[in-house]
Design a protein around this motif. Sequence first.
Motif, short mmCIF file in Angstrom:
data_model
loop_
_atom_site.label_atom_id
_atom_site.label_comp_id
_atom_site.label_asym_id
_atom_site.label_seq_id
_atom_site.Cartn_x
_atom_site.Cartn_y
_atom_site.Cartn_z
N ASN A 214 0.88 -1.17 0.00
CA ASN A 214 0.00 0.00 0.00
C ASN A 214 0.92 1.21 0.00
O ASN A 214 1.44 1.62 1.04
N GLU A 215 1.12 1.79 -1.19
CA GLU A 215 2.23 2.71 -1.37
C GLU A 215 2.07 4.02 -0.62
O GLU A 215 2.96 4.45 0.09
N TYR A 216 0.95 4.71 -0.81
CA TYR A 216 0.78 6.02 -0.18
C TYR A 216 -0.71 6.31 -0.04
O TYR A 216 -1.53 5.39 -0.19
N SER B 24 -3.44 7.94 8.45
CA SER B 24 -2.61 8.01 7.26
C SER B 24 -1.51 6.95 7.32
O SER B 24 -1.25 6.22 6.35
N GLN B 25 -0.88 6.82 8.50
CA GLN B 25 0.18 5.82 8.67
C GLN B 25 -0.37 4.40 8.53
O GLN B 25 0.31 3.51 8.00
N HIS C 37 -0.77 3.01 5.00
CA HIS C 37 0.48 2.68 4.30
C HIS C 37 0.96 1.28 4.67
O HIS C 37 0.46 0.67 5.62
N THR D 147 2.21 -1.66 8.90
CA THR D 147 1.97 -0.24 8.65
C THR D 147 3.23 0.57 8.95
O THR D 147 4.29 0.02 9.22
N PHE E 169 6.98 2.48 4.73
CA PHE E 169 5.99 3.32 4.02
C PHE E 169 6.53 3.71 2.66
O PHE E 169 7.73 3.62 2.40
N ASN E 170 5.59 4.10 1.82
CA ASN E 170 5.86 4.32 0.40
C ASN E 170 6.47 3.05 -0.22
O ASN E 170 7.49 3.08 -0.91
N GLU F 200 11.00 0.23 -0.21
CA GLU F 200 10.67 1.59 0.26
C GLU F 200 11.15 2.60 -0.78
O GLU F 200 12.35 2.72 -1.03
N TYR G 1 7.92 11.97 3.81
CA TYR G 1 7.25 11.86 5.11
C TYR G 1 8.02 12.58 6.21
O TYR G 1 7.57 12.65 7.34
N TYR H 278 2.56 15.20 3.99
CA TYR H 278 1.77 14.25 4.78
C TYR H 278 1.62 14.68 6.24
O TYR H 278 0.81 14.12 6.97
#
Length: 624
Positions: free
Chosen positions: A130-132, A154-155, A158, A185, A217-218, A234, A240, A265
Motif C-alpha cells: 500500500n504505497e501512499y 494516514s500511517q 500505508h 503499517t 511506508f511508500n 521503500e 514523510y 503528509y
Amino acid sequence: MSEQDKQDAQFTQMINRQLSRRGFLGATAALSAGAFLSLNPVAKAIAAASSPLIGFDAVPASTADKVVVPKGYQAEVLMSWGDPIFNGAPEFDPSGNQSSDAQAQQFGDNTDGMSFFQLSDERAVLAVNNEYINIDLMFAHDGKKLSADEVRKSQAAHGVTIVELARTGNGWQIDKGGKLNRRITAFTEMELTGPAAGHELLKTAADASGTQVLGTFNNCANGQTPWGTYLTCEENFHGYFGTEQAVELNDDYGRYGIKAKPSKYLWHSHDERFDVAKHPNEPHRHGWVVEIDPMDPSSTPLKRTALGRFKHENAAMTINGDGHAVVYLGDDERGEHLYKFVSKGKYIEGDNANNRSLLEEGTLYVAKFSMQPDALKGKGEWIELSFGKNGLDASNGFNDQAEVLIYARRAATVVGGTTMDRPEWVAVHPGNQYVFCTLTNNKNRGVKDNQPVGGPNPRSENHYGQIVRWSPAGGDHSSHEFDWDLYLIAGNPTVHQGNLYAGSDNINKDNMFNSPDGIGFDKAGRLWIQTDGNYSNEGNFAGQGNNQMLCGDPMTGEVRRFMTGPIACEITGLAFSDDQRSMFVGIQHPGEKGKPSHYPAGGDSKPRSTIVVVTRDDGGVIGA
Ligand code: FEO
Ligand code: CA
Ligand code: CA
Ligand code: CA
C-alpha cells in the motif's frame, strides 16, 4: 538446438535487424526528417507478425472510467482500499471520517506491487504493498491540518496487506477469517539487519541500538524469494520527513530529497520521529528493502541494509547458476541508478535457515552503460560498491561499508554509475538470462549536465520512456559485464515521425503508450508491461488514453495492449496463480487529483484503489 539456444539466436537476429535500421543513427540525425522508422518494411513485418506466445485480441486505447480486457476475458474486483480484512473489522466508510483503528483493520490505500503464494488448489496468500495515500480522498477536508488520529490513520493506510484467499465457484475471494491476515503499517516494529545495522547513523533517541525501527511506508514494488518470503521496497520515503524549524541539512539529505520544511503528509506534526530537525537519523532508517515472512503473522519484518538505501522500486531476484542469489534493483528518480546485489552465501533448496540469511551479506554493484549517443545497444559493466574499493574511502567521505550503503547514491556517483531515465521495475526472464528494466521517462535528460543523451537514455526531455534489456556475460548474473539493447522505445507515431519520439519499430498507433513502469514475466515468458504515465490523451499523448497494461513477446518484440484502466489511474502490481489462469492486477489511484472517476462502484461513489482478478471465460491460461 536447445530451446535456450533458439531463443538466443532469435534475440541476436532481432538485435541485428534493429541495428541495420537505426544502429548508426546519430543524435542529430535522430532529430532530422528521415522517416526511417515508420517506412521500414521490417517494422511492418514485426507489427503484423503474430507471436505464438500471445493469443488474445488487442483492446483499443480508452478514456472510459472502467477496466477493459480482451474479448473472452473478465476482470473482477478482489479488494478495494478500505475493505475489511479481518472478521469483525468495520466496513469502509467513504465519508473521510474513519478512525485510524478502522483503517488498521482494512486494506490500505494505493495498491502497488504484490506477490501470490499458493498454498493448495483452493488456498493462497496475497501480499500487497500500500504505497501512499490520496490526501483528498482520505479525509473529509483538504488535509492541510491533521489531528493526531488522522496522522495515525494516514500511517495505517500505508505499508503492506497480507490476506488469505480462497477459491470457490466464484473464483478467488479474500477470506476474512484467514489466520495469516495481517496489516503491516508505518508503525509496525521491524529490525534493521546487515552491514549498516547498529551504525551511529541509524541510532535515534528511541533506539540506541540502531537496529529497532518502526514501520515501512511508500512501499512501491516488490519481490518474491524462492524461500517463500516477500520483499517490499521503500521508495519515496523522503516525503514523510519534515520540520517547522529552520535547520541546515547537508547534501546527503538533499540527495534523497529530504528538506527542512513541512512535509505534505504532515506526520511530523503529531509523530515527532518524522521531525528531521529533532531526529535527523530517522530518515536513514528508511529507503531499504524489507523482507517479510507472510506465513508467520507474528514475524518481525527485516530491513536488509546490504541492498543499499535509495528510492527502491522493486527487487527482482534470480538464483544464479552458481547458487548465489542475485537481486536487481532500480532507484526511481531522474538521473539515479540501476543496482545489483549478489549474495555472499548460496541458495540451498529446502534449507530455510541458510536461505533466510542470504540477503544479510553480499556485494552491491551499480551499472555503468556504454554511452555512445549514436548507438542503441552496447556493453556495460557492474561496478562494486565496497568500502576501500573504487574510491569509496575517506578521500570521498566514506568511513566504512555502512556509510557506503546508507549513502548508496553518493557512492554510485563516486564510482561513475550511469545516470538513468528513472529505473522502475526490473524483471528476469524465467527461461533465459535476459533482464529487462523500465526507464519510465525523464524530463531532465539532456537538460541537466549530469544526464547527457546517449546509451540506454537516447532522447532529451524523454516524456515517453523505454525498456532496456541486457544479457550478462556467459549467462552468469554474477558476471561484471553485460551486453544491452533497447527492447522498446515508447513514443507516439501519430504525433512524431522520423525520429525517436515516434518510438521504436515495435510501437504503432494500435499499441502505443507512455511511461512503462511495472513489468513482470509469467511462466511462459510473456512480458507484461504496466504504465504510469500521462493520461491527458492530448498533445504528445494524443490517442494513448488512460493508463494500461500490454503484453510483449520478449524475443520478437511484438507488443499488444491487454488492458485499459479507469480515469486517472495507474496500472501497477502483477501476480499470477500457479496455474497461470488467474492474474491479479492493481488499479492504483483512480480519480487522483480530483479527476472524475467513480471506479470501481460507479454512480457517485468515491474512487478507490482496487485489485482485480482477470480470468478467461474458458478458464485458459492468461495471455495465451
Ligand atoms: Fe512507486 Fe517508481 O513508482
Ligand atoms: Ca512504479
Ligand atoms: Ca512511475
Ligand atoms: Ca504510483
